[in-house]
Enzyme design. Sequence first.
Site, PDB file in Angstrom:
ATOM      1  N   PRO A  89       1.019  -1.156   0.028  1.00  0.00           N
ATOM      2  CA  PRO A  89       0.014  -0.078   0.078  1.00  0.00           C
ATOM      3  C   PRO A  89       1.004   1.395   0.053  1.00  0.00           C
ATOM      4  O   PRO A  89       0.263   2.325  -0.250  1.00  0.00           O
ATOM      5  CB  PRO A  89      -0.916  -0.032   1.260  1.00  0.00           C
ATOM      6  N   GLU A 116       0.613  -7.653   8.262  1.00  0.00           N
ATOM      7  CA  GLU A 116       0.873  -6.276   8.462  1.00  0.00           C
ATOM      8  C   GLU A 116       1.866  -5.858   7.358  1.00  0.00           C
ATOM      9  O   GLU A 116       1.991  -4.613   6.867  1.00  0.00           O
ATOM     10  CB  GLU A 116       1.163  -5.710   9.754  1.00  0.00           C
ATOM     11  N   ARG A 154      -0.015  -8.201 -21.571  1.00  0.00           N
ATOM     12  CA  ARG A 154      -0.769  -7.674 -22.827  1.00  0.00           C
ATOM     13  C   ARG A 154       0.077  -6.849 -23.608  1.00  0.00           C
ATOM     14  O   ARG A 154      -0.249  -6.640 -24.644  1.00  0.00           O
ATOM     15  CB  ARG A 154      -1.895  -6.844 -22.163  1.00  0.00           C
ATOM     16  N   ASP A 169      -5.617  -0.567 -27.151  1.00  0.00           N
ATOM     17  CA  ASP A 169      -6.108  -0.697 -25.897  1.00  0.00           C
ATOM     18  C   ASP A 169      -6.385   0.849 -25.333  1.00  0.00           C
ATOM     19  O   ASP A 169      -5.593   1.500 -25.655  1.00  0.00           O
ATOM     20  CB  ASP A 169      -5.082  -1.022 -24.763  1.00  0.00           C
TER      21      ASP A 169
HETATM   22  C1  9D3 Z   1      -3.552  -1.198   9.245  1.00  0.00           C
HETATM   23  C2  9D3 Z   1      -2.810  -0.338   8.302  1.00  0.00           C
HETATM   24  N1  9D3 Z   1      -2.928  -1.177   6.932  1.00  0.00           N
HETATM   25  C3  9D3 Z   1      -2.053  -0.441   6.026  1.00  0.00           C
HETATM   26  C4  9D3 Z   1      -2.863   0.341   5.303  1.00  0.00           C
HETATM   27  C5  9D3 Z   1      -2.401  -2.484   6.969  1.00  0.00           C
HETATM   28  C6  9D3 Z   1      -2.460  -3.423   5.909  1.00  0.00           C
HETATM   29  C7  9D3 Z   1      -3.319  -3.278   4.848  1.00  0.00           C
HETATM   30  C8  9D3 Z   1      -3.206  -4.101   3.860  1.00  0.00           C
HETATM   31  C9  9D3 Z   1      -1.258  -4.135   5.357  1.00  0.00           C
HETATM   32  C10 9D3 Z   1      -1.112  -4.859   4.218  1.00  0.00           C
HETATM   33  C11 9D3 Z   1      -2.119  -4.902   3.507  1.00  0.00           C
HETATM   34  C12 9D3 Z   1      -2.197  -5.725   2.666  1.00  0.00           C
HETATM   35  N2  9D3 Z   1      -1.919  -4.862   1.109  1.00  0.00           N
HETATM   36  C13 9D3 Z   1      -1.288  -5.259   0.085  1.00  0.00           C
HETATM   37  O1  9D3 Z   1      -0.337  -6.219   0.377  1.00  0.00           O
HETATM   38  C14 9D3 Z   1      -1.067  -4.345  -1.152  1.00  0.00           C
HETATM   39  C15 9D3 Z   1      -1.976  -3.559  -1.591  1.00  0.00           C
HETATM   40  C16 9D3 Z   1      -3.067  -2.716  -0.872  1.00  0.00           C
HETATM   41  O2  9D3 Z   1      -3.592  -3.001   0.013  1.00  0.00           O
HETATM   42  N3  9D3 Z   1      -3.620  -1.587  -1.653  1.00  0.00           N
HETATM   43  C17 9D3 Z   1      -3.256  -1.281  -2.692  1.00  0.00           C
HETATM   44  N4  9D3 Z   1      -2.016  -1.792  -3.457  1.00  0.00           N
HETATM   45  C18 9D3 Z   1      -1.467  -2.915  -2.611  1.00  0.00           C
HETATM   46  S1  9D3 Z   1      -0.146  -3.776  -3.437  1.00  0.00           S
HETATM   47  C19 9D3 Z   1      -0.019  -4.750  -2.070  1.00  0.00           C
END
Ligand code: 9D3
Length: 245
Positions: A89, A116, A154, A169
């Site tokens: 994220p 996490e 793609r 595309d």
């Molecule tokens: C409590 C705080 N959270 C962080 C925003 C915890 C958390 C949420 C989701 C920790 C890891 C995740 C897992 N998400 C991914 O692995 C992930 C992801 C995403 O959640 N949103 C956008 N792109 C991606 S790429 C990998």
Amino acid sequence: MRFDVVTLFPDMITAAASYGVTGRAIQREIVSLSVWNPRDYTNDKHRTVDDRPYGGGPGMVMKYRPLHDAVESAKQACSQPAKVVYLSPQGKPINQALLSEACAVSQLILIAGRYEGVDERFVSKDCDDEWSVGDYVISGGELAALIVIDAITRLLPGVLGHEGSALQDSHMNGLLDYPHFTRPEQIEDSSVPDILLSGNHADIEIWRMKQMLGRTWQKRPDLLKNKKLSAAQENLLQQFKSEVE
Ligand code: 9D3
């Protein structure tokens, strides 16, 4: 192009990638896909891949060693230059331009996290880049890795036939797609635009470009902010706008 995915859920990657465009690209050996499970790089009885966070707090963190050893195995499976990308994220939001550039490397090692997240030293020491699929929360990196694999596949030469050429595309040109219609010609009070039945392919192409510009202006005006239109395109967009009111 070679994709290697480091994941605790390898079947999720191989199953989803086996369908459709990605499945055919793998069968035809334009793409190779391998998965590496950090759990296979543990030595303890319980095959531990996670541990409690230093400093306390909720959730668990993926341990450095199993991730590092899985990535090293993926690197050794290919002698070509590899790029290691952690999906998270906190990453750069991916877009068509970023993915097009990624086609230049012959091996992409994608790290899908769970819990996490991963020990920060794995990000700084072992990863070259960090990518996000957008500003929303998903439960792990696997679906993100699949999006990256699909979108890059793609773009590879020979994957799409000419009728579905990647150049055609939507988003390759920074615009949304034009509307599509198929039989029947009439559905209740809705008909197909006359131009599409005319057989005049030059006029149809112009009409479609006008629709792409107009729909982008209506639905995603942000995409037009950073885009230089030709004089002909400016003209088509003005026509579209004048016909809306
Ligand atoms: C409590 C705080 N959270 C962080 C925003 C915890 C958390 C949420 C989701 C920790 C890891 C995740 C897992 N998400 C991914 O692995 C992930 C992801 C995403 O959640 N949103 C956008 N792109 C991606 S790429 C990998």
